[in-house]
Structures are given as structure tokens and as C-alpha cells.
Scaffold this motif. Structure first.
Motif, PDB file in Angstrom:
ATOM      1  N   ALA A   1       4.287 -21.266   1.431  1.00  0.00           N
ATOM      2  CA  ALA A   1       3.789 -22.537   0.909  1.00  0.00           C
ATOM      3  C   ALA A   1       4.568 -23.692   1.534  1.00  0.00           C
ATOM      4  O   ALA A   1       5.713 -23.951   1.161  1.00  0.00           O
ATOM      5  CB  ALA A   1       3.928 -22.573  -0.608  1.00  0.00           C
ATOM      6  N   GLY A   2       3.960 -24.363   2.489  1.00  0.00           N
ATOM      7  CA  GLY A   2       4.637 -25.465   3.174  1.00  0.00           C
ATOM      8  C   GLY A   2       5.896 -24.979   3.860  1.00  0.00           C
ATOM      9  O   GLY A   2       5.889 -23.979   4.582  1.00  0.00           O
TER      10      GLY A   2
ATOM     11  N   ASP B   1       6.567 -24.951  -1.841  1.00  0.00           N
ATOM     12  CA  ASP B   1       6.081 -26.319  -2.013  1.00  0.00           C
ATOM     13  C   ASP B   1       4.815 -26.289  -2.867  1.00  0.00           C
ATOM     14  O   ASP B   1       3.764 -25.835  -2.401  1.00  0.00           O
ATOM     15  CB  ASP B   1       5.791 -26.947  -0.643  1.00  0.00           C
ATOM     16  CG  ASP B   1       5.314 -28.385  -0.751  1.00  0.00           C
ATOM     17  OD1 ASP B   1       5.147 -28.885  -1.881  1.00  0.00           O
ATOM     18  OD2 ASP B   1       5.107 -29.009   0.308  1.00  0.00           O
TER      19      ASP B   1
ATOM     20  N   THR C   1       2.738 -28.467  -3.594  1.00  0.00           N
ATOM     21  CA  THR C   1       1.630 -29.248  -3.037  1.00  0.00           C
ATOM     22  C   THR C   1       0.971 -28.550  -1.852  1.00  0.00           C
ATOM     23  O   THR C   1      -0.035 -29.025  -1.341  1.00  0.00           O
ATOM     24  CB  THR C   1       2.112 -30.643  -2.598  1.00  0.00           C
ATOM     25  OG1 THR C   1       3.036 -30.506  -1.498  1.00  0.00           O
ATOM     26  CG2 THR C   1       2.809 -31.363  -3.739  1.00  0.00           C
ATOM     27  N   SER C   2       1.564 -27.433  -1.409  1.00  0.00           N
ATOM     28  CA  SER C   2       1.003 -26.715  -0.262  1.00  0.00           C
ATOM     29  C   SER C   2       0.882 -25.234  -0.560  1.00  0.00           C
ATOM     30  O   SER C   2       1.074 -24.398   0.323  1.00  0.00           O
ATOM     31  CB  SER C   2       1.879 -26.916   0.985  1.00  0.00           C
ATOM     32  OG  SER C   2       1.976 -28.276   1.327  1.00  0.00           O
ATOM     33  N   THR C   3       0.600 -24.902  -1.812  1.00  0.00           N
ATOM     34  CA  THR C   3       0.540 -23.495  -2.178  1.00  0.00           C
ATOM     35  C   THR C   3      -0.517 -22.775  -1.349  1.00  0.00           C
ATOM     36  O   THR C   3      -1.671 -23.196  -1.279  1.00  0.00           O
ATOM     37  CB  THR C   3       0.267 -23.330  -3.682  1.00  0.00           C
ATOM     38  OG1 THR C   3       0.101 -21.939  -3.984  1.00  0.00           O
ATOM     39  CG2 THR C   3      -0.967 -24.085  -4.124  1.00  0.00           C
ATOM     40  N   ALA C   4      -0.099 -21.700  -0.696  1.00  0.00           N
ATOM     41  CA  ALA C   4      -0.996 -20.970   0.199  1.00  0.00           C
ATOM     42  C   ALA C   4      -0.328 -19.688   0.651  1.00  0.00           C
ATOM     43  O   ALA C   4       0.886 -19.526   0.535  1.00  0.00           O
ATOM     44  CB  ALA C   4      -1.360 -21.825   1.416  1.00  0.00           C
TER      45      ALA C   4
END
Length: 293
Positions: A85-86, A90, A92-95
Motif C-alpha cells: 500500500a503506497g 498507507d 490512502t493507497s490501500t492495494a
């Protein structure tokens, strides 16, 4: 006096708008806020924040890294699992990384910024690093000793058949040493930056090697979670870190193990998921009970 039909329709629509604004825009949100402050729910509604010395240090629901300014693990702390995540954890960038089992060939370029690691090489590098940090065997199947995917591009005289004419270790470039010197009697070459050995007709061949079938470094130590925000690690990953943490803090390993057990949660509802160890909560307990030397 009877209003025109068009005006009646607009007034009805306005009344409906006002009613639903009050219900859905005010009453419903306020009801949820009130429910969130009920005993047992208020800490979760506020984000399950954790504090140390009166300062908020994180959330029990979100993972974080325990590294120095250069990104190196801080030895006195238990380490979290990797995050995609980022720059790591992060919200705001969860992935996830979106890399799958077939991602075994690195992109090697002259400019390091343009080079990318396959999922296999990422796993190999992480396993090697964890092994060195925690003093365990970091070897894994299909990994080289220098921590990349053990993968060959094998070229044959007739495409998929015929004698072997050329062999390239696709994830190793100079000044590395090929993880095998020859393959079916043909010397193994190092990969050249910018070369696409798949497009050139090489048959991609992962090589298992002599690593144990059950690696000492567990899977969650080398792979990121789907969200990239998982605050937990497996009990197995926590256990291989115990001796390092105990040594750094001058503590009895048995006492550190008891602390790990205290911060290990079971399966949800007794059958869903796997047991986990909340890393932030565990590290806060460490600082409270076993201050670093």
C-alpha cells in the motif's frame, strides 16, 4: 384556491426533499454516531487508536512498519509483514501488488529505476533478509542463494524441442554468479539488461533447488496482504523473531514468548481465518515491560 398542477408537483417534491434530508442527512448519521459511543463500540468507532506516554502512536486496526530512516528493520521490535500500500501501510493507497504465481521473470534494465522485480524475486529477497535478521534458514524453493528467482530461459534448436543451444539465468545480471554453472551440458549465461528472453523464444524454466519443502520463514513474512494494511502476523512469524528481540532487550526468551502468546488472537467465531499477533500492540507491551538496553 386551487394551485396549478405544476406548482403542486414542485411543492410535493420539495416536501419529500426536506423529509429525506432530515431522515437521511441528519437523523441517520446522528443515530450511527450515538451507536458508536455505546460501551464496547466507542473505541472502535474512534479508530481503535493506541497511545504511549499520552501520545497516539497508531491504530490496532492498521499495520505499520518498524524500520529506521533508511528502511532497515529496528532489531528490538517485532517486524510486520510486507505491505504494497503506497510506500507501506498507507491507508490512502490501500492495494495489493497485483502480481501472481506466474510473475517469475524480473525486468533488468541499465537504469535501476526502470528495473522491476517479479513476485518470485520479491519473495526470495524477503526470505533471505528475514533469515539473516532472525538467524534462521532463509532458503526457499525456486530461489537462488543471492535472493532472486532461480529461473532459466532455455533455448532449443527447434523451439520447444531439440537440443539445448543456450541457457540464461534471467534474474541474475553481472556481477552475479549463475546459480547453476550449466544446464544439460550448456554453460549458463547471466542476463543482459534490456533483453527480453521470453520474446526471443526462451522456455522459462524455474529450478527448485535444494531448499527444504517447508521453509523456516513463513509465507506472511514474505508476502503482502490484499489490503496492504493488515496489522497482524502469524504466530509462526512472531516465534522466529523472539530470540532476536529478547537479545536486543536483554530479556529471557521465555518471557518474550509469553508476551507473544498474550497478544495472539484466535480464529474469528472459532472457525474463520487464522490466529494472528497484533504487531503494534505487542511492540507497545514490549516497550512497557522490557525497555531496550
Amino acid at each position: 384556491m386551487r394551485l396549478p398542477s405544476w406548482l403542486s408537483q414542485h411543492l410535493a417534491a420539495l416536501r419529500a426533499l426536506l423529509v429525506f434530508t432530515v431522515l437521511l442527512g441528519l437523523a441517520y448519521p446522528l443515530a450511527l454516531v450515538a451507536a458508536g459511543h455505546l460501551p464496547g463500540l466507542n473505541d472502535r468507532a474512534d479508530g481503535s487508536l493506541l497511545t504511549a506516554n499520552g501520545r497516539t502512536v497508531g491504530s490496532a486496526l492498521l499495520g505499520q512498519s518498524f524500520t529506521d530512516v533508511d528502511g532497515n528493520p529496528v532489531p528490538r521490535y517485532f517486524q510486520s509483514r510486507p505491505s504494497a500500500a503506497g510506500d507501506g501501510y498507507d491507508p490512502t493507497s490501500t492495494a495489493a501488488s497485483n502480481l501472481g504465481p506466474e510473475s517469475v521473470v524480473d525486468t533488468i534494465a541499465t537504469d535501476p529505476e526502470e528495473s522491476t522485480q517479479s513476485l518470485l524475486s520479491q519473495v526470495c529477497a524477503r526470505s533471505r533478509a528475514v533469515g539473516e535478521l532472525d538467524g534462521v534458514d532463509g532458503r526457499r524453493p525456486y530461489c537462488t542463494a543471492d535472493g532472486v528467482g532461480a529461473v532459466l530461459a532455455v533455448f532449443r534448436a527447434d523451439g520447444l524441442t531439440g537440443r539445448v543451444t543456450r541457457v540464461v539465468s534471467v534474474n541474475q545480471a553481472a556481477p552475479a554468479t549463475p546459480f547453476v554453472t550449466s544446464w544439460q551440458g550448456v554453460p549458463v549465461e547471466l542476463a543482459q539488461p534490456g533483453e527480453d528472453y521470453v520474446a526471443a523464444g526462451g522456455l522459462i524454466t524455474p529450478v527448485r533447488g535444494d531448499a527444504p519443502a517447508e521453509p523456516a520463514v513463513p509465507a506472511d513474512a514474505v508476502t503482502a496482504s490484499g489490503s496492504g494494511l493488515d496489522p497482524h502476523i502469524s504466530p509462526a512469524y512472531a516465534q522466529i523473531q523472539v530470540n532476536r528481540v529478547a537479545r536486543q532487550r536483554g530479556a529471557d526468551p521465555a518471557a518474550i514468548r509469553r508476551l507473544v502468546d498474550q497478544h495472539t488472537t484466535g480464529r474469528a467465531l472459532g472457525f474463520m481465518g487464522e490466529p494472528g499477533v497484533n504487531v503494534l500492540e505487542l511492540n507497545l507491551a514490549l516497550d512497557e515491560q522490557f525497555a531496550a538496553r
